[in-house]
Design an enzyme around this catalytic site. Sequence first.
Site, PDB file in Angstrom:
ATOM      1  N   CYS A  32      -0.235   3.238   0.203  1.00 42.70           N
ATOM      2  CA  CYS A  32      -1.468   3.978  -0.108  1.00 42.70           C
ATOM      3  C   CYS A  32      -1.474   4.514  -1.533  1.00 42.70           C
ATOM      4  O   CYS A  32      -2.211   5.450  -1.856  1.00 42.70           O
ATOM      5  CB  CYS A  32      -1.692   5.102   0.904  1.00 42.70           C
ATOM      6  N   GLY A  87     -10.734   1.579   9.445  1.00 40.28           N
ATOM      7  CA  GLY A  87     -10.344   2.725  10.264  1.00 40.28           C
ATOM      8  C   GLY A  87      -8.971   3.276   9.977  1.00 40.28           C
ATOM      9  O   GLY A  87      -8.672   3.653   8.843  1.00 40.28           O
ATOM     10  N   ALA A 113      -2.122   5.916   8.301  1.00 40.87           N
ATOM     11  CA  ALA A 113      -2.946   5.605   7.133  1.00 40.87           C
ATOM     12  C   ALA A 113      -4.406   5.495   7.532  1.00 40.87           C
ATOM     13  O   ALA A 113      -4.735   5.144   8.670  1.00 40.87           O
ATOM     14  CB  ALA A 113      -2.484   4.297   6.493  1.00 40.87           C
ATOM     15  N   ILE A 114      -5.288   5.786   6.573  1.00 40.40           N
ATOM     16  CA  ILE A 114      -6.724   5.704   6.784  1.00 40.40           C
ATOM     17  C   ILE A 114      -7.350   4.929   5.636  1.00 40.40           C
ATOM     18  O   ILE A 114      -7.045   5.170   4.467  1.00 40.40           O
ATOM     19  CB  ILE A 114      -7.354   7.107   6.864  1.00 40.40           C
ATOM     20  N   ASP A 159      -5.963   2.402  -0.821  1.00 40.23           N
ATOM     21  CA  ASP A 159      -5.187   1.622  -1.781  1.00 40.23           C
ATOM     22  C   ASP A 159      -4.574   0.408  -1.075  1.00 40.23           C
ATOM     23  O   ASP A 159      -5.283  -0.387  -0.484  1.00 40.23           O
ATOM     24  CB  ASP A 159      -4.124   2.541  -2.408  1.00 40.23           C
ATOM     25  N   VAL A 160      -3.254   0.291  -1.123  1.00 37.69           N
ATOM     26  CA  VAL A 160      -2.561  -0.826  -0.483  1.00 37.69           C
ATOM     27  C   VAL A 160      -1.821  -0.306   0.745  1.00 37.69           C
ATOM     28  O   VAL A 160      -1.273   0.797   0.731  1.00 37.69           O
ATOM     29  CB  VAL A 160      -1.574  -1.513  -1.465  1.00 37.69           C
TER      30      VAL A 160
END
Length: 248
Positions: free
Chosen positions: A182, A164, A151-152, A86-87
Amino acid sequence: MSGGSRRVLEAWRLGVVRYGDALRLQERLVADRKAGRVGDLVLSLQHPPTYTLGKRRDKAERNLLATEAELSALGAELHRTERGGDVTFHGPRQAVLYPILSLRPLGLGARRYVEGLEATMIQAAALHAVAARRGDPGETGVWVGDRKIGAIGVRISSGFTWHGLAFNIDPDLGYFEHIVPCGIAGKGVTSLRREVPDRVELPADEAIHDELVRCLGRTLGFTDVEFKDDSECGGMTGAAQDAAASQS
């Protein structure tokens, strides 16, 4: 892996790289990896303040709580990307890894690869006595309690990876107030610095970057990691910057 064969992950220490330059570099390296001109490698870097949106654009735009002009006033860039997720926010004192890998020789599919990225950050946190975990169903990334520390967002094309993970060492968490990180509402964001127990000293950020890379290598089945500094990487970041300048 059979017969004790050696599998090497090359890690490029690039320092601070603007998001657009890093994206162009990844595009070039993915093409080179597909053509067999380079082996498996990972870019280890930080970005200046940057917000990125994943490929599900409508949803990501809803989770961006400020206008592009307001983000610019904060000194931050905004990029719309083709990665999953997402963001999210990238910035100083956040470790970013962009693995450029061929998954098939590693025996990995997309799900196991993402699980490997999660395990990488969990192991890196554990090195500093921080108990991180995978998210609950519907929650991506890595968490400490109900606070997100990593985060991924990945892209996989014909079995080759780019984009990544991002692991919060000690970024300015105020930047996260301008997004729903996210796309998961009602959750907080944290950092390694905030979560380490009292009297635990953190090493320099560069050392934590290298720890994260080594955790990635072990998790994905590499036997060795070979580090290269920016000056040893064939001027690739400079080439990406020159390409950007020629297009402006």
